[in-house]
Design a protein around this motif. Structure first.
Motif, mmCIF file in Angstrom:
data_model
loop_
_atom_site.group_PDB
_atom_site.id
_atom_site.type_symbol
_atom_site.label_atom_id
_atom_site.label_comp_id
_atom_site.label_asym_id
_atom_site.label_seq_id
_atom_site.Cartn_x
_atom_site.Cartn_y
_atom_site.Cartn_z
ATOM 1 N N PRO A 1 0.842 -1.203 0.000
ATOM 2 C CA PRO A 1 0.000 0.000 0.000
ATOM 3 C C PRO A 1 0.872 1.247 0.000
ATOM 4 O O PRO A 1 1.729 1.413 0.865
ATOM 5 N N ILE A 2 0.689 2.092 -0.995
ATOM 6 C CA ILE A 2 1.471 3.336 -1.062
ATOM 7 C C ILE A 2 0.497 4.513 -1.127
ATOM 8 O O ILE A 2 -0.438 4.512 -1.940
ATOM 9 N N ALA A 3 0.739 5.482 -0.253
ATOM 10 C CA ALA A 3 -0.162 6.634 -0.197
ATOM 11 C C ALA A 3 0.126 7.590 -1.350
ATOM 12 O O ALA A 3 1.256 7.694 -1.836
ATOM 13 N N SER A 4 -0.929 8.258 -1.788
ATOM 14 C CA SER A 4 -0.781 9.319 -2.778
ATOM 15 C C SER A 4 -1.556 10.522 -2.233
ATOM 16 O O SER A 4 -2.502 10.356 -1.464
ATOM 17 N N HIS A 5 -1.127 11.721 -2.600
ATOM 18 C CA HIS A 5 -1.664 12.931 -1.968
ATOM 19 C C HIS A 5 -2.034 13.952 -3.049
ATOM 20 O O HIS A 5 -1.363 14.026 -4.088
ATOM 21 N N ILE A 6 -3.063 14.730 -2.781
ATOM 22 C CA ILE A 6 -3.499 15.752 -3.760
ATOM 23 C C ILE A 6 -3.864 17.042 -3.018
ATOM 24 O O ILE A 6 -4.359 16.987 -1.886
ATOM 25 N N ILE A 7 -3.616 18.180 -3.686
ATOM 26 C CA ILE A 7 -4.147 19.457 -3.200
ATOM 27 C C ILE A 7 -5.028 20.078 -4.290
ATOM 28 O O ILE A 7 -4.848 19.792 -5.480
ATOM 29 N N ALA A 8 -5.972 20.903 -3.858
ATOM 30 C CA ALA A 8 -6.772 21.693 -4.802
ATOM 31 C C ALA A 8 -6.564 23.157 -4.456
ATOM 32 O O ALA A 8 -6.526 23.531 -3.275
ATOM 33 N N THR A 9 -6.416 23.986 -5.482
ATOM 34 C CA THR A 9 -6.249 25.426 -5.224
ATOM 35 C C THR A 9 -7.621 26.099 -5.146
ATOM 36 O O THR A 9 -8.633 25.527 -5.565
ATOM 37 N N GLU A 10 -7.593 27.322 -4.662
ATOM 38 C CA GLU A 10 -8.798 28.147 -4.758
ATOM 39 C C GLU A 10 -9.068 28.422 -6.241
ATOM 40 O O GLU A 10 -8.220 28.121 -7.101
ATOM 41 N N GLU A 11 -10.237 28.985 -6.551
ATOM 42 C CA GLU A 11 -10.555 29.308 -7.947
ATOM 43 C C GLU A 11 -9.543 30.307 -8.483
ATOM 44 O O GLU A 11 -9.182 31.272 -7.806
ATOM 45 N N GLY B 1 0.738 13.921 -6.077
ATOM 46 C CA GLY B 1 2.042 13.276 -6.132
ATOM 47 C C GLY B 1 2.262 12.440 -4.889
ATOM 48 O O GLY B 1 1.343 12.241 -4.092
ATOM 49 N N ARG B 2 3.489 11.977 -4.749
ATOM 50 C CA ARG B 2 3.789 11.144 -3.585
ATOM 51 C C ARG B 2 4.990 11.711 -2.822
ATOM 52 O O ARG B 2 6.041 11.082 -2.748
ATOM 53 N N PRO B 3 4.823 12.948 -2.258
ATOM 54 C CA PRO B 3 5.924 13.528 -1.492
ATOM 55 C C PRO B 3 6.240 12.670 -0.266
ATOM 56 O O PRO B 3 7.333 12.771 0.296
ATOM 57 N N ARG B 4 5.296 11.860 0.174
ATOM 58 C CA ARG B 4 5.512 10.803 1.172
ATOM 59 C C ARG B 4 4.872 9.543 0.619
ATOM 60 O O ARG B 4 3.868 9.631 -0.082
ATOM 61 N N PHE B 5 5.437 8.374 0.943
ATOM 62 C CA PHE B 5 4.830 7.124 0.472
ATOM 63 C C PHE B 5 3.812 6.599 1.480
ATOM 64 O O PHE B 5 3.188 5.571 1.260
ATOM 65 N N SER C 1 1.905 16.999 3.535
ATOM 66 C CA SER C 1 1.976 16.692 2.102
ATOM 67 C C SER C 1 1.609 17.929 1.274
ATOM 68 O O SER C 1 2.195 18.168 0.205
ATOM 69 N N ALA C 2 0.673 18.747 1.779
ATOM 70 C CA ALA C 2 0.220 19.904 0.998
ATOM 71 C C ALA C 2 1.368 20.886 0.773
ATOM 72 O O ALA C 2 1.525 21.429 -0.328
ATOM 73 N N ALA C 3 2.181 21.092 1.798
ATOM 74 C CA ALA C 3 3.274 22.055 1.649
ATOM 75 C C ALA C 3 4.266 21.562 0.586
ATOM 76 O O ALA C 3 4.745 22.342 -0.250
ATOM 77 N N ALA C 4 4.555 20.245 0.596
ATOM 78 C CA ALA C 4 5.488 19.703 -0.404
ATOM 79 C C ALA C 4 4.883 19.791 -1.807
ATOM 80 O O ALA C 4 5.555 20.202 -2.768
ATOM 81 N N LEU C 5 3.599 19.444 -1.922
ATOM 82 C CA LEU C 5 2.960 19.486 -3.245
ATOM 83 C C LEU C 5 2.908 20.919 -3.776
ATOM 84 O O LEU C 5 3.065 21.152 -4.981
ATOM 85 N N TYR C 6 2.694 21.856 -2.868
ATOM 86 C CA TYR C 6 2.645 23.263 -3.279
ATOM 87 C C TYR C 6 3.994 23.655 -3.900
ATOM 88 O O TYR C 6 4.052 24.351 -4.925
ATOM 89 N N GLY C 7 5.065 23.166 -3.289
ATOM 90 C CA GLY C 7 6.406 23.437 -3.830
ATOM 91 C C GLY C 7 6.566 22.837 -5.225
ATOM 92 O O GLY C 7 7.041 23.502 -6.158
ATOM 93 N N TYR C 8 6.140 21.577 -5.399
ATOM 94 C CA TYR C 8 6.242 20.945 -6.726
ATOM 95 C C TYR C 8 5.408 21.722 -7.749
ATOM 96 O O TYR C 8 5.814 21.926 -8.891
#
Ligand SMILES: Cc1cc2nc3c(=O)[nH]c(=O)nc-3n(C[C@H](O)[C@H](O)[C@H](O)COP(=O)(O)OP(=O)(O)OC[C@H]3O[C@@H](n4cnc5c(N)ncnc54)[C@H](O)[C@@H]3O)c2cc1C
Length: 438
Positions: free
Chosen positions: A262-272, A311-315, A323-330
């Protein structure tokens, strides 16, 4: 902008998709005493198995540990592909099999795409199905060459309609100069994953399928030619059992738990976003992704107003604030124009990787299973459920290429993925090195 400043004041640590459909138990249905088929797990795979069984006149019960849709099936990115990710392991490498097998796997992956498109049309599922293709950015020039070499088999075996886009034309596909060109896969789509899930659930209920929420299966015991399936809310005697638990496979099926990681995956959504800005990020409305080992995948929301970046900034599962802070950077590495935009949602879910990087269906100790999406299961897990149902109903007119392959385990892996943080860190480091040396 401080990392706290990236969060909108109304930030929610849950899927953006749940604004349109939030998984809920509804009225709790009693666990029936008997069923011809008991299905463990109520995600796409479980529901698609039940739906096809119902169409074949076979009564099935879906036993779901939580509320229906609580697994990955309402949490994913909603990118639908028909083969481009087949055989891609969590190290990002394609696990090559011999040419004949690769051709048959790709042909079935292409069928998976056809099936989901047909199912959505036949069942009238309103889930923002948009067939606008996918752009996979090359992380390095070597990746661009590798992608070019894969075109022929993708086009011949999966009718992908794939072509290469050199770096100097990449702005036609993505509002970014971040990649070394990339590959477009025309036969690729996007949908709203939670509305697609709701559509499958409604279709099952219309056909009288019992979907039992909050009924975790605790034990499955063989009884002659049938099975005794024990849940927290009662026992079902079933002729066949299908295990469709993917990234949430647990101790009830230890032999299967040993075969999936099992590997975690993470997502963020921006404001409009302002309309022009949003449109410029994916001018053709394609889903977007990249070729690195620990890949990022992203797209606009169905209304075209937000960026959804995964993405998978952490597995492993971590608090969305991490995870959101890392994804924001990507995200802002690829789209510097999004610096200052705030995040409204951040969430996580589990995928299941297999040791040969292939999805599997088949039988283990008499139990049917469809498992191992390897990160890409919207179409594939729907398809494996459908294939499993047709096999049980004995109406399959060809053997699915993902059926009855050797489903490997490893003597050192018992189902506890304690090593994931180390492996995740290692592959991210290799990605960074590749890019540095490119
Ligand atoms: C963040 C994220 C992004 C993704 N993005 C994409 C994408 O863009 N495109 C794509 O194709 N794929 C994507 N995926 C993968 C895709 O979501 C999955 O492959 C798919 O949803 C798997 O469906 P499933 O039915 O096999 O499993 P799930 O939907 O995970 O369902 C399994 C169910 O089994 C239940 N269960 C477990 N144990 C028991 C038990 N003992 N008794 C009863 N029930 C049990 C769980 O509660 C769970 O509801 C993504 C996944 C994640 C997490």
């Amino acid at each position: 902008m401080t990392s706290r400043g990236i969060f909108h004041p109304d930030f929610k640590p849950e899927p953006y998709w749940w604004e349109a459909h939030r998984p809920a138990a509804g009225e709790l249905i009693d666990v029936p005493r008997t069923a011809l088929v008991a299905i463990v797990g109520g995600g796409y795979a479980g529901l698609s198995t039940a739906l096809e069984l119902a169409k074949q006149g076979i009564d099935a019960v879906v036993l779901e540990a939580g509320v229906p849709g609580i697994g990955a099936s309402t949490r994913n990115g909603g990118a639908v592909s028909g083969g481009v990710n087949v055989g891609k392991s969590f190290s990002g490498r394609i696990n090559h099999v011999d040419a004949a097998r690769e051709a048959s796997l790709l042909a079935d992956a292409a069928d998976a795409f056809s099936l989901i498109e047909r199912l959505i049309a036949e069942e009238g599922i309103e889930c923002h199905w948009q067939r606008r293709g996918r752009f996979v950015g090359a992380w390095t020039p070597k990746h661009f060459e590798y992608q070019s070499r894969r075109l022929a088999s993708l086009n011949a075996d999966a009718q992908s309609g794939a072509f290469m886009v050199p770096r100097d034309r990449q702005r036609e596909e993505i509002g970014s100069d971040y990649y070394y060109g990339g590959m477009v896969v025309e036969r690729s789509a996007s949908l709203h994953p939670a509305l697609y899930y709701k559509g499958l659930l409604d279709a099952c209920r219309r056909r009288g399928v019992a979907v039992c929420a909050e009924a975790p299966v605790r034990r499955i015991v063989p009884q002659g030619a049938s099975w005794r399936v024990e849940t927290s809310r009662g026992i079902v005697e079933a002729g066949d059992v299908v295990v469709a638990t993917n990234g949430y496979t647990g101790d009830v099926t230890p032999a299967l738990k040993r075969r999936v990681v099992p590997i975690a995956s993470h997502i963020i959504a921006t404001e409009e976003l302002p309309e022009d800005l949003a449109r410029s990020l994916s001018p053709k409305g394609r889903t977007l992704g990249d070729s690195k080992r620990v890949l990022c995948y992203y797209r606009l929301s169905p209304d075209g107003r937000r960026m959804l970046f995964g993405g998978r900034p952490r597995f492993t599962a971590v608090d969305p604030s991490v995870s959101a802070a890392a994804l924001y950077g990507y995200m802002t590495d690829r789209f510097p124009q999004l610096r200052g935009v705030r995040i409204t949602h951040g969430w996580t879910g589990n995928t299941a990787f297999t040791l040969d990087a292939l999805p599997h269906m088949g039988r283990q100790d008499g139990l049917h299973y469809c498992l191992g999406c390897n990160g890409s299961g919207v179409a594939m897990m729907t398809y494996l459920g459908w294939q499993t149902a047709r096999k049980i109903a004995r109406v399959a007119n060809y053997a699915c290429a993902f059926d009855s392959l050797d489903f490997p385990d490893h003597p050192l892996y018992s189902g506890n993925p304690w090593f994931l943080p180390v492996i995740g860190g290692y592959y991210r480091l290799r990605d960074a090195m590749d890019r540095l040396l490119a």
